[in-house]
Design a protein around this motif. Structure first.
Motif, PDB file in Angstrom:
ATOM      1  N   UNK A 170       0.834  -1.211   0.000  1.00 59.04           N
ATOM      2  CA  UNK A 170       0.000   0.000   0.000  1.00 59.04           C
ATOM      3  C   UNK A 170       0.865   1.255   0.000  1.00 59.04           C
ATOM      4  N   UNK A 267      -4.960 -13.076   0.263  1.00 55.92           N
ATOM      5  CA  UNK A 267      -5.950 -13.487  -0.739  1.00 55.92           C
ATOM      6  C   UNK A 267      -5.361 -14.446  -1.762  1.00 55.92           C
ATOM      7  N   UNK A 273      -6.975 -22.247   2.863  1.00 55.18           N
ATOM      8  CA  UNK A 273      -8.314 -21.664   2.793  1.00 55.18           C
ATOM      9  C   UNK A 273      -9.351 -22.707   2.420  1.00 55.18           C
TER      10      UNK A 273
ATOM     11  N   UNK B  50     -17.380 -14.671  -2.024  1.00 52.45           N
ATOM     12  CA  UNK B  50     -17.578 -15.264  -3.338  1.00 52.45           C
ATOM     13  C   UNK B  50     -18.553 -16.427  -3.240  1.00 52.45           C
ATOM     14  N   UNK B  52     -18.432 -19.528  -3.571  1.00 55.55           N
ATOM     15  CA  UNK B  52     -17.481 -20.613  -3.821  1.00 55.55           C
ATOM     16  C   UNK B  52     -18.175 -21.945  -4.066  1.00 55.55           C
ATOM     17  N   UNK B 209     -11.898 -18.454 -11.037  1.00 48.83           N
ATOM     18  CA  UNK B 209     -10.931 -19.212 -10.246  1.00 48.83           C
ATOM     19  C   UNK B 209     -11.273 -19.003  -8.783  1.00 48.83           C
ATOM     20  N   UNK B 210     -11.684 -20.065  -8.110  1.00 47.35           N
ATOM     21  CA  UNK B 210     -12.107 -19.938  -6.725  1.00 47.35           C
ATOM     22  C   UNK B 210     -11.013 -19.352  -5.858  1.00 47.35           C
ATOM     23  N   UNK B 211     -11.411 -18.544  -4.890  1.00 51.01           N
ATOM     24  CA  UNK B 211     -10.515 -17.884  -3.941  1.00 51.01           C
ATOM     25  C   UNK B 211      -9.635 -16.858  -4.615  1.00 51.01           C
ATOM     26  N   UNK B 212      -9.899 -16.553  -5.876  1.00 48.39           N
ATOM     27  CA  UNK B 212      -9.029 -15.596  -6.541  1.00 48.39           C
ATOM     28  C   UNK B 212      -9.858 -14.538  -7.268  1.00 48.39           C
ATOM     29  N   UNK B 243     -12.123  -9.345  -8.117  1.00 44.10           N
ATOM     30  CA  UNK B 243     -11.204 -10.091  -7.262  1.00 44.10           C
ATOM     31  C   UNK B 243     -11.844 -10.384  -5.923  1.00 44.10           C
ATOM     32  N   UNK B 244     -11.424 -11.472  -5.311  1.00 43.09           N
ATOM     33  CA  UNK B 244     -11.932 -11.812  -3.984  1.00 43.09           C
ATOM     34  C   UNK B 244     -10.856 -11.468  -2.963  1.00 43.09           C
ATOM     35  N   UNK B 245     -11.108 -10.438  -2.143  1.00 45.05           N
ATOM     36  CA  UNK B 245     -10.160 -10.079  -1.079  1.00 45.05           C
ATOM     37  C   UNK B 245     -10.971 -10.059   0.211  1.00 45.05           C
ATOM     38  N   UNK B 246     -10.872 -11.119   0.990  1.00 46.81           N
ATOM     39  CA  UNK B 246     -11.771 -11.259   2.132  1.00 46.81           C
ATOM     40  C   UNK B 246     -11.387 -10.357   3.302  1.00 46.81           C
ATOM     41  N   UNK B 247     -10.105 -10.046   3.429  1.00 47.19           N
ATOM     42  CA  UNK B 247      -9.638  -9.261   4.569  1.00 47.19           C
ATOM     43  C   UNK B 247      -9.978  -7.789   4.366  1.00 47.19           C
ATOM     44  N   UNK B 249      -9.035  -4.920   5.769  1.00 47.87           N
ATOM     45  CA  UNK B 249      -7.974  -3.916   5.700  1.00 47.87           C
ATOM     46  C   UNK B 249      -7.174  -4.059   4.400  1.00 47.87           C
ATOM     47  N   UNK B 250      -7.049  -5.275   3.907  1.00 48.25           N
ATOM     48  CA  UNK B 250      -6.300  -5.491   2.668  1.00 48.25           C
ATOM     49  C   UNK B 250      -7.087  -4.959   1.472  1.00 48.25           C
ATOM     50  N   UNK B 254      -5.833  -2.048  -0.956  1.00 45.04           N
ATOM     51  CA  UNK B 254      -5.740  -2.233  -2.404  1.00 45.04           C
ATOM     52  C   UNK B 254      -6.398  -1.054  -3.123  1.00 45.04           C
TER      53      UNK B 254
END
Lengths: 319, 548
Positions: A170, A267, A273, B50, B52, B209-212, B243-247, B249-250, B254
């Protein structure tokens, strides 16, 4: 002819017995792991069909269809034996949730996890060997690095991951925040995963090095005019490696567990996961598939470690 | 108990109320200035969850499947923010006098991206696919329960029959869960559809693409945008990536570092920070359907007494707690359904007031007048205990923190609130038996018929059938109004009936409204034209990005 052949066969048999015992126990370990996983998931309260349906409203026909499709109406023993039978044929079954065979679900994710584990493992070994060799027995450097290692062991990898992202992705924009595209996306997750490993491994290595450096043969080597670094690398390191190799067993389980956290923070795709989701959703076939793969890996690693001991320490070879 | 969808949000109450009406467009076009839409480029959007388990919205239990497939799927009709239905793949439709048959005239010249032409048979194939037991539909099929069958009456005309009048049909049809897929693609095994969905939409799915991530490219031949879209013809973007970004703060990082053009679910605590950044914007949309509410069990335990329910509702300052916890991002709820739901009764706002003294009097009247050593109220030596089926594992948007604050506030007026859900499995066994005093969840659906899900006698959960009537309310009047509302497609009449239901259930204190679920979308000022679909998910047909 026969007089020579008989002792040879006997030697081979003597060598084969431990190998067979080893193979037998390995199979038992795998069977045990699968059985415990199966029992654990079925003994926890709640039934699978409720979980498959979740909070959706489905008609009784759909419910019956789900029960029949997954064979959930059969007795537990039958489900267990059917599963074992299929596993023996190399079929891990069909996932409840992912609409694909377990083998392909794991196959799709395993590559990315292996990449991550290998790169962080390599990084950890290189860094910790370097740090240990350079700091062992040197008062100031030792004190500084021990402090750093203590911090490294103590910080949660979740937090370390976020910190790395904040600074290098970041802030400085050097690396992408999400994983899976090219080698640059592997850097930050590998570093985050390697931190606790480096911290532990270098402590163990240094301890071993310091003990060895006090041995008389080191004095002999020095008296032959060998350089300090040469002594450390050629003689002391080999001795210090034995306890470190033992640690590798722990390392594998750490890397497997750590993958769950690191893959979530960055991610990334991966087994961690996949496992997490499968456990939460009670996706039995996937959980058991992962357990099987993990225990297989464990067995293989332990066999490799035994061989590695022989390579590192010639004294063990005769035994 | 919560749906698989995550919908945090953030904005002051003021802005939220004004913006919800005009949506993103005003803000975006102001930023766009004179330079019109640019063709080309890629837009990258990051989401927190997502589908999934399965991408196909006909089958999937995950409502986020609607977000993932909307770019590739068109619907027969579209629904605007005011609840009006517009033509899309169907150019016109009529409803039979008995309200049981819908006749659609379809658009000519539409092609699926695999080359199959769109026709009446395709519509029949899709509706039949949704209800077929083999599809095991966990979401879509529930929205057309009285469906009897479809009849192809010409190449471009189709009749859809229902077993009873069913007015929510058109608004259900407008969602992505009823997106029209290529009949050729539907012939594949169900599992293949979970990986790839083929439709006639402005984008074509490349790969999920799972998890991505999921990637799309523009459908160059697209020429059948819904009425009310910002433009016609093909989409502006060459490519779209989700895109899948579960967190949290991330995902936020981004966005702020420019690695993605937009994100779903800006954490409420960060909304101010994103707004302050001159390169970024935050836009919001209130989700339709059931708010995030608490439902008391009206059939057993202390909450079987209406006075106890009223005391809990009025003795705790829900609105202030919600405002403080979410920094004003979520509007405190007044009705069981959200203001963006067709049939919302605005008169309920401000009707209940925080009044702990009155709550105390109600509890005294109900017989809970004693106090034990810890300060909890008692009746005949029993403590006033509320067993709350709260699933910590499924909690999102700090609902667990919220629950703890409510617990602390309840203690002040003498309630001993205990969390009893256990694991997901344990809870799923407990819930259909009514073995709880309080439950919390939100329930999105773009129609006032949501009220039937939440309070109809037929949706009281049982061992055989899961349901959303967690209050276990069985009220003949409510059932009658809900059934009458199904019988009429007259919007004004439906609104009147749904208002009656809302007044009754709030009057009975059969629900404690908490907050209105709001989608909080953070985006770069270089990304324009991100729209909204009925379920308050972003759409990308009109979207474009400024080229550097």
């Amino acid at each position: 002819m026969t007089a020579v052949a008989v002792p040879a066969a006997r030697t081979r048999a003597r060598a084969a017995r431990p190998a067979l015992v080893r193979l037998g126990t390995s199979v038992m370990v795998l069977w045990g792991a699968v059985t415990v996983a199966f029992a654990g998931l079925h003994l926890t309260p709640g039934n699978v069909v409720d979980l498959l349906i979740g909070s959706s409203t489905v008609t009784p026909e759909v419910r019956a269809r789900i029960v029949a499709d997954y064979g959930l109406d059969r007795p537990l023993v039958v489900q267990y034996l059917t599963y074992l039978g299929r596993v023996l044929h190399g079929d891990l079954g069909q996932s409840y949730q992912l609409h694909q065979p377990v083998a392909s679900a794991i196959g799709a994710q395993v590559g990315s996890s292996v990449q991550l584990m290998l790169s962080s493992f390599t990084l950890a070994v290189v860094v910790s060997v370097t740090v240990a060799v350079l700091t062992a027995g040197r008062r100031w450097a030792r004190a500084v690095f021990s402090g750093i290692e203590l911090v490294g062991v103590s910080i949660p990898s979740f937090w370390a991951g976020i910190l790395l992202l904040t600074v290098f992705s970041f802030g400085l924009g050097l690396f992408p925040a999400t994983g899976g595209d090219g080698p640059e996306s592997l850097v930050l997750p590998s570093v985050a995963m390697a931190i606790p490993v480096v911290a532990t491994l270098s402590q163990v290595l240094r301890e071993g090095l310091e003990l060895t450096l006090e041995e008389p043969f080191v004095l002999t080597a020095r008296s032959r005019g060998m350089s300090d670094l040469g002594v450390r690398l050629r003689h002391a390191l080999r001795h210090a490696l034995i306890p470190a190799v033992t640690l590798a067993g722990w390392l594998v389980s750490y890397l497997f567990g750590g993958a769950v956290i690191i893959e979530s923070v960055f991610s990334r795709q991966g087994i961690g996961r996949l496992t997490l989701a499968a456990v939460v959703n009670k996706d039995l076939p996937v959980v058991m598939g992962v357990v099987l793969i993990a225990s297989l890996l464990y067995v293989v690693i332990n066999i490799l470690l035994d061989l590695l001991y022989l390579a590192v320490d010639p004294r063990l070879r005769g035994a | 108990m919560s749906r698989s969808r995550l919908l945090p949000a953030g904005l002051s109450l003021f802005l939220l109320l004004t913006l919800a009406a005009c949506g993103t467009r005003g803000e975006k076009s102001a930023a766009a200035g004179a330079a019109g839409p640019v063709k080309g480029g890629t837009l990258t959007f990051a989401v927190n969850t997502e589908p999934s388990t399965c991408l196909d919205p006909h089958q999937s239990p995950a409502d986020v499947a609607g977000l993932f497939t909307r770019p590739a799927l068109d619907s027969l009709v579209s629904l605007d923010a005011e609840g009006r239905i517009h033509p899309w793949l169907a150019t016109k439709w009529t409803v039979s006098p008995d309200q049981k048959t819908y006749t659609f005239t379809l658009r000519e010249g539409v092609k699926f991206s695999d080359g199959t032409p769109f026709d009446a048979a395709a519509v029949k194939a899709n509706l039949d696919h949704i209800v077929a037991p083999a599809t095991k539909s966990q979401l879509a099929a529930g929205y057309i329960e009285p469906y009897k069958g479809s009849e192809v009456t010409g190449p471009l005309t189709v009749k859809v029959h229902f077993g009873r009048p069913y007015s929510p049909f058109l608004s259900a049809l407008a969602t992505a869960y009823f997106g029209i897929e290529s009949p050729r693609s539907l012939k594949q095994p169900q599992d293949a559809l979970c990986k790839k969905v083929v439709g006639s939409g402005p984008f074509v799915i490349d790969e999920y693409v799972q998890q991505k991530s999921i990637t799309y490219h523009r459908n160059p031949g697209y020429d059948w945008a819904p009425e009310g879209a910002g433009h016609t013809g093909p989409a502006y973007l060459d490519k779209l990536e989700i895109k899948v970004i579960t967190e949290d703060s991330v995902r936020l990082g981004a966005l702020t570092s420019g690695q993605v053009d937009g994100i779903a679910s800006v954490p409420p605590v960060n909304v101010k920070q994103v707004r302050a950044d001159p390169r970024l914007t935050v836009t919001t949309r209130q989700a339709p359907g059931g708010n995030y509410n608490y439902y008391p069990n009206t059939t057993s335990g202390p909450f079987a007494d209406k006075r106890v329910r009223e005391a809990f509702r009025d003795g705790i300052d829900f609105a202030t707690i919600v405002r403080n916890l979410y920094f004003g991002a979520f509007q405190p709820a007044a009705s069981p359904i959200s203001p963006s739901t067709d049939g919302y009764d605005r008169t309920l706002e401000g009707r209940t007031e925080y009044d702990p003294a009155a709550a105390g009097r109600l509890l005294d009247e109900a017989g809970w007048s004693g106090r034990d050593a810890e300060g909890y109220r008692t009746k005949d030596g029993r403590r006033l205990t509320i067993r709350w089926g709260f699933l910590k594992a499924a909690a999102r948007e700090q609902r667990d923190t919220l629950a703890e604050q409510i617990q602390a506030e309840a203690k002040k007026i003498g309630f001993d609130v205990q969390f009893v859900a256990g694991t997901v499995n344990e809870w799923l066994e407990r819930y259909p038996k009514g073995d709880y005093d309080l439950v919390d969840f939100s329930w999105q659906r773009a129609d006032g018929d949501t009220l039937r899900n939440l309070f109809g006698t037929s949706s009281i959960p049982t061992a055989a059938k899961f349901g959303q009537n967690a209050a276990r309310l069985s009220d003949k009047d409510v059932d009658g109004w809900l059934s009458d509302a199904l019988d009429t497609t007259d919007q004004a009449k439906r609104a009147e009936l749904y208002a009656k239901v809302q007044q009754r259930v709030t009057g009975e204190a059969a629900v404690f409204p908490v907050y209105v679920f709001t989608y909080l979308l953070g985006a770069s000022r270089k990304a324009h034209g991100i729209g909204w679909e009925p379920q308050a998910y972003p759409t990308f047909y009109d979207a474009w990005v400024e080229q550097a």
